[in-house]
Write a protein that holds these residues in place. Structure first.
Motif, PDB file in Angstrom:
ATOM      1  N   LEU A   1       0.817  -1.213   0.000  1.00  0.00           N
ATOM      2  CA  LEU A   1       0.000   0.000   0.000  1.00  0.00           C
ATOM      3  C   LEU A   1       0.851   1.264   0.000  1.00  0.00           C
ATOM      4  CD1 LEU A   1      -2.782  -0.908   2.609  1.00  0.00           C
ATOM      5  CD2 LEU A   1      -2.764  -1.321   0.139  1.00  0.00           C
ATOM      6  N   VAL A   2       2.075   1.164   0.503  1.00  0.00           N
ATOM      7  CA  VAL A   2       2.893   2.365   0.668  1.00  0.00           C
ATOM      8  C   VAL A   2       4.294   2.219   0.085  1.00  0.00           C
ATOM      9  CG1 VAL A   2       3.896   1.759   2.915  1.00  0.00           C
ATOM     10  CG2 VAL A   2       3.410   4.157   2.386  1.00  0.00           C
ATOM     11  N   LYS A   3       4.685   1.014  -0.276  1.00  0.00           N
ATOM     12  CA  LYS A   3       6.063   0.743  -0.697  1.00  0.00           C
ATOM     13  C   LYS A   3       6.525   1.635  -1.837  1.00  0.00           C
ATOM     14  CE  LYS A   3       8.984  -3.037  -2.407  1.00  0.00           C
ATOM     15  NZ  LYS A   3       9.022  -4.481  -2.772  1.00  0.00           N
ATOM     16  N   ALA A   4       5.691   1.843  -2.850  1.00  0.00           N
ATOM     17  CA  ALA A   4       6.103   2.605  -4.031  1.00  0.00           C
ATOM     18  C   ALA A   4       6.412   4.056  -3.715  1.00  0.00           C
ATOM     19  CB  ALA A   4       5.023   2.529  -5.107  1.00  0.00           C
ATOM     20  N   ALA A   5       5.857   4.576  -2.610  1.00  0.00           N
ATOM     21  CA  ALA A   5       6.089   5.977  -2.253  1.00  0.00           C
ATOM     22  C   ALA A   5       7.469   6.211  -1.670  1.00  0.00           C
ATOM     23  CB  ALA A   5       5.029   6.433  -1.254  1.00  0.00           C
ATOM     24  N   PHE A   6       8.172   5.139  -1.284  1.00  0.00           N
ATOM     25  CA  PHE A   6       9.475   5.292  -0.635  1.00  0.00           C
ATOM     26  C   PHE A   6      10.626   4.730  -1.465  1.00  0.00           C
ATOM     27  CE2 PHE A   6       6.534   5.663   2.928  1.00  0.00           C
ATOM     28  CZ  PHE A   6       7.038   6.783   3.568  1.00  0.00           C
ATOM     29  N   THR A   7      10.441   4.592  -2.767  1.00  0.00           N
ATOM     30  CA  THR A   7      11.556   4.178  -3.610  1.00  0.00           C
ATOM     31  C   THR A   7      12.594   5.291  -3.642  1.00  0.00           C
ATOM     32  OG1 THR A   7      10.545   5.083  -5.605  1.00  0.00           O
ATOM     33  CG2 THR A   7      10.045   2.773  -5.060  1.00  0.00           C
ATOM     34  N   PRO A   8      13.876   4.958  -3.837  1.00  0.00           N
ATOM     35  CA  PRO A   8      14.907   6.011  -3.878  1.00  0.00           C
ATOM     36  C   PRO A   8      14.593   7.116  -4.872  1.00  0.00           C
ATOM     37  CG  PRO A   8      15.940   3.859  -3.696  1.00  0.00           C
ATOM     38  CD  PRO A   8      14.472   3.603  -3.894  1.00  0.00           C
ATOM     39  N   SER A   9      14.063   6.773  -6.047  1.00  0.00           N
ATOM     40  CA  SER A   9      13.772   7.808  -7.047  1.00  0.00           C
ATOM     41  C   SER A   9      12.661   8.744  -6.581  1.00  0.00           C
ATOM     42  CB  SER A   9      13.389   7.156  -8.377  1.00  0.00           C
ATOM     43  OG  SER A   9      12.230   6.337  -8.235  1.00  0.00           O
ATOM     44  N   LYS A  10      11.630   8.198  -5.921  1.00  0.00           N
ATOM     45  CA  LYS A  10      10.555   9.041  -5.395  1.00  0.00           C
ATOM     46  C   LYS A  10      11.067   9.930  -4.266  1.00  0.00           C
ATOM     47  CE  LYS A  10       6.611   7.818  -7.524  1.00  0.00           C
ATOM     48  NZ  LYS A  10       5.684   6.895  -6.851  1.00  0.00           N
ATOM     49  N   VAL A  11      11.869   9.352  -3.405  1.00  0.00           N
ATOM     50  CA  VAL A  11      12.359  10.103  -2.252  1.00  0.00           C
ATOM     51  C   VAL A  11      13.293  11.233  -2.680  1.00  0.00           C
ATOM     52  CG1 VAL A  11      13.839   9.929  -0.207  1.00  0.00           C
ATOM     53  CG2 VAL A  11      12.023   8.252  -0.582  1.00  0.00           C
ATOM     54  N   ARG A  12      14.107  11.015  -3.703  1.00  0.00           N
ATOM     55  CA  ARG A  12      15.023  12.074  -4.158  1.00  0.00           C
ATOM     56  C   ARG A  12      14.271  13.342  -4.525  1.00  0.00           C
ATOM     57  NH1 ARG A  12      18.166   7.770  -6.352  1.00  0.00           N
ATOM     58  NH2 ARG A  12      17.004   7.824  -8.324  1.00  0.00           N
ATOM     59  N   LYS A  13      13.068  13.200  -5.015  1.00  0.00           N
ATOM     60  CA  LYS A  13      12.279  14.372  -5.405  1.00  0.00           C
ATOM     61  C   LYS A  13      11.838  15.197  -4.194  1.00  0.00           C
ATOM     62  CE  LYS A  13      10.526  12.079  -9.551  1.00  0.00           C
ATOM     63  NZ  LYS A  13       9.318  11.543 -10.258  1.00  0.00           N
ATOM     64  N   LEU A  14      11.949  14.632  -3.015  1.00  0.00           N
ATOM     65  CA  LEU A  14      11.557  15.334  -1.789  1.00  0.00           C
ATOM     66  C   LEU A  14      12.665  16.225  -1.238  1.00  0.00           C
ATOM     67  CD1 LEU A  14       9.787  12.397   0.092  1.00  0.00           C
ATOM     68  CD2 LEU A  14       8.702  14.212  -1.243  1.00  0.00           C
ATOM     69  N   ARG A  15      13.850  16.155  -1.834  1.00  0.00           N
ATOM     70  CA  ARG A  15      14.989  16.905  -1.284  1.00  0.00           C
ATOM     71  C   ARG A  15      14.693  18.395  -1.098  1.00  0.00           C
ATOM     72  NH1 ARG A  15      20.565  17.594  -0.466  1.00  0.00           N
ATOM     73  NH2 ARG A  15      21.058  15.375  -0.479  1.00  0.00           N
ATOM     74  N   PRO A  16      14.154  19.110  -2.098  1.00  0.00           N
ATOM     75  CA  PRO A  16      13.895  20.545  -1.877  1.00  0.00           C
ATOM     76  C   PRO A  16      12.959  20.794  -0.696  1.00  0.00           C
ATOM     77  CG  PRO A  16      13.772  20.024  -4.212  1.00  0.00           C
ATOM     78  CD  PRO A  16      13.844  18.719  -3.491  1.00  0.00           C
ATOM     79  N   GLN A  17      11.938  19.988  -0.564  1.00  0.00           N
ATOM     80  CA  GLN A  17      11.011  20.159   0.549  1.00  0.00           C
ATOM     81  C   GLN A  17      11.711  19.928   1.882  1.00  0.00           C
ATOM     82  OE1 GLN A  17       8.041  17.047   1.943  1.00  0.00           O
ATOM     83  NE2 GLN A  17       6.674  18.402   0.809  1.00  0.00           N
ATOM     84  N   ILE A  18      12.519  18.869   1.964  1.00  0.00           N
ATOM     85  CA  ILE A  18      13.229  18.575   3.214  1.00  0.00           C
ATOM     86  C   ILE A  18      14.244  19.668   3.528  1.00  0.00           C
ATOM     87  CG2 ILE A  18      14.745  16.925   4.378  1.00  0.00           C
ATOM     88  CD1 ILE A  18      13.422  14.722   2.701  1.00  0.00           C
ATOM     89  N   GLU A  19      14.924  20.174   2.507  1.00  0.00           N
ATOM     90  CA  GLU A  19      15.875  21.266   2.718  1.00  0.00           C
ATOM     91  C   GLU A  19      15.172  22.495   3.279  1.00  0.00           C
ATOM     92  OE1 GLU A  19      19.235  20.263  -0.698  1.00  0.00           O
ATOM     93  OE2 GLU A  19      17.564  21.597  -1.177  1.00  0.00           O
ATOM     94  N   ASN A  20      13.986  22.815   2.770  1.00  0.00           N
ATOM     95  CA  ASN A  20      13.244  23.977   3.270  1.00  0.00           C
ATOM     96  C   ASN A  20      12.787  23.766   4.707  1.00  0.00           C
ATOM     97  OD1 ASN A  20      13.476  25.397   0.859  1.00  0.00           O
ATOM     98  ND2 ASN A  20      11.555  24.606   0.027  1.00  0.00           N
ATOM     99  N   LEU A  21      12.306  22.571   5.008  1.00  0.00           N
ATOM    100  CA  LEU A  21      11.874  22.287   6.373  1.00  0.00           C
ATOM    101  C   LEU A  21      13.052  22.368   7.343  1.00  0.00           C
ATOM    102  CD1 LEU A  21       9.474  19.268   5.712  1.00  0.00           C
ATOM    103  CD2 LEU A  21       8.805  21.556   6.479  1.00  0.00           C
ATOM    104  N   ALA A  22      14.197  21.847   6.937  1.00  0.00           N
ATOM    105  CA  ALA A  22      15.385  21.888   7.796  1.00  0.00           C
ATOM    106  C   ALA A  22      15.858  23.322   7.997  1.00  0.00           C
ATOM    107  CB  ALA A  22      16.496  21.040   7.190  1.00  0.00           C
ATOM    108  N   ALA A  23      15.842  24.111   6.936  1.00  0.00           N
ATOM    109  CA  ALA A  23      16.275  25.506   7.035  1.00  0.00           C
ATOM    110  C   ALA A  23      15.358  26.296   7.963  1.00  0.00           C
ATOM    111  CB  ALA A  23      16.318  26.137   5.646  1.00  0.00           C
ATOM    112  N   ASP A  24      14.056  26.059   7.854  1.00  0.00           N
ATOM    113  CA  ASP A  24      13.111  26.751   8.734  1.00  0.00           C
ATOM    114  C   ASP A  24      13.328  26.357  10.189  1.00  0.00           C
ATOM    115  OD1 ASP A  24      11.970  27.985   6.573  1.00  0.00           O
ATOM    116  OD2 ASP A  24      10.229  26.649   6.442  1.00  0.00           O
TER     117      ASP A  24
END
Length: 410
Positions: free
Chosen positions: A103-126
């Protein structure tokens, strides 16, 4: 439980006493590994299983993780000193485990997760901006690591920020080792699943890209009931934030307090060589224990088998220790040396096989982003108190970390 010639000597009691150095393996762990890859240990009294096999060898632990047909999870759940995790996904086996994990496995593939980098960078900076505005000394745990990792997984699932506190409280009740945990943990699980089910019903009216919507849609397509789907979503949220936060706090401590070959801290080495951060994160995952027990959840043998020269009988409990396996010289040359450039680094921190941590790619990325930010913005970061003043949470849950981690940077 069967006995073999190499196992009829002293049978140490598990769990072992905490190590003198909180981020090290216990002395008993190391002694057992020196004797052989599989050792007999005594479990806490008052339960049907009096003993288990502790697996400290790398190849042997890898087999336990991968051979889910021989070493199953479900029938070993709740064996003291481990928490009773049923009915969450880590206790499932076989086709049911694959169906729920799907149900959730496909959302956590390395390629999917890499796309989250900008969001994580913004959250960390804040989060860092807020911490810096608060001033020195700050608490790396409460002011940065814990809120960052919760916000990352919370954004993934589209959980309103106003509800983050509820998830923290539920999680603390679920993983508590308090005597009242048998009462508070089921109540917290029920409340958390109820929350997720209600959120899934709401999102199904207008599904988005958040993981609550994804899980709800996938569950409907796969014929998975909403309670099971809600439990999966809730367990991924709670399982994915404190363990990553603990890893960030403890890795920072290890980097700040360990000297490199040049006499400077390993943290300073990353400040000077930020390109090392990806491999440094893997090395920290290898050498810094994440759980207080130094092991992962137990398995039960479904048939007679041989493991590391020991005869395992049907029904025997087997406890893999990825933290001990990380010091197996057959898998890691010079394992006691911290090598920030170590490659390859096939540690078992996230497990392996069918039950490998589904959120491992996300955890890796969070740690990389955090250290990129900290080393760039706080090159002179250091502990605000000496090591002996840190209070470690040996009796407040299963994630290894200090209760607070005071830091300064000016």
């Amino acid at each position: 439980m069967s006995l073999t010639p190499q196992s009829v000597t002293a049978c140490p009691h598990f769990p072992f006493d905490p190590p003198a150095e909180p981020l090290s393996l216990s002395a008993t762990h190391m002694q057992l590994q020196a004797q052989g890859p599989v050792s007999r240990v005594a479990l806490p009294p008052g339960q049907a299983d009096a003993e288990a096999w502790l697996v400290t060898g790398y190849e042997e632990a890898l087999r336990v993780y991968r051979d889910a047909g021989t070493f199953e999870r479900g029938s070993a759940d709740g064996i003291s000193p481990f928490i009773k995790a049923a009915p969450i996904i880590i206790t499932l086996d076989g086709e049911e485990h694959r169906r729920i994990r799907g149900l959730v496995k496909a959302a956590f593939t390395p390629s999917k997760v890499r796309k989250l980098r900008p969001q994580i960078e913004n959250l960390a900076a804040d989060r860092l901006k807020t911490m810096l505005a608060k001033g020195e000394p700050a608490d790396l745990a409460e002011d940065f690591a814990l809120p960052l990792t919760l916000s990352v997984i919370g954004h993934q699932f589209g959980i309103p920020e106003a509800d983050y506190g509820r998830f923290r409280a539920w999680n603390e009740d679920i993983i508590s080792v308090d005597p009242d945990a048998h009462r508070t943990a089921p109540a917290a699980t029920k409340a958390m699943v109820g929350y997720m089910v209600a959120l899934m019903r709401e999102r199904m009216q207008d599904p988005g890209e958040d993981l609550v919507s994804v899980v709800a849609l996938n569950a409907q397509a796969a014929g998975v009931d909403e309670a099971s789907a809600g439990l999966l979503a809730a367990s991924v949220v709670t399982g994915g934030w404190e363990s990553t936060a603990g890893a960030l706090i403890c890795a920072t401590h290890r980097l700040l307090t360990t000297e490199g070959s040049d006499g400077e801290s390993l943290y300073s080495q990353l400040v000077a060589e930020p390109a090392l951060i990806p491999t440094a994160v893997e090395e920290m995952l290898r050498v810094v224990p994440n759980g207080v027990l130094g092991t992962t959840q137990p398995r039960r043998a479904t048939c007679d088998t041989e493991l590391g020269g020991v005869q395992i009988r049907t029904g025997d409990l087997v406890i893999p220790s990825p933290d001990a396996a990380a010091y197996d010289p057959a898998a890691f040359p010079d394992p006691a040396r911290i090598d920030l450039a170590r490659t390859p680094n096939p540690h078992l921190t996230f497990g392996n096989g069918p039950h490998i941590c589904v959120g491992a790619p996300l955890g890796r990325l969070e740690l990389q982003v955090a250290f990129e930010l900290l080393t760039r913005r706080l090159p002179t970061l250091r502990p605000a108190v000496p090591n002996h003043e840190l209070e470690w949470r040996w009796d407040a849950g299963f994630i290894r970390r200090p209760r607070t981690y005071p830091i300064v940077w000016n």
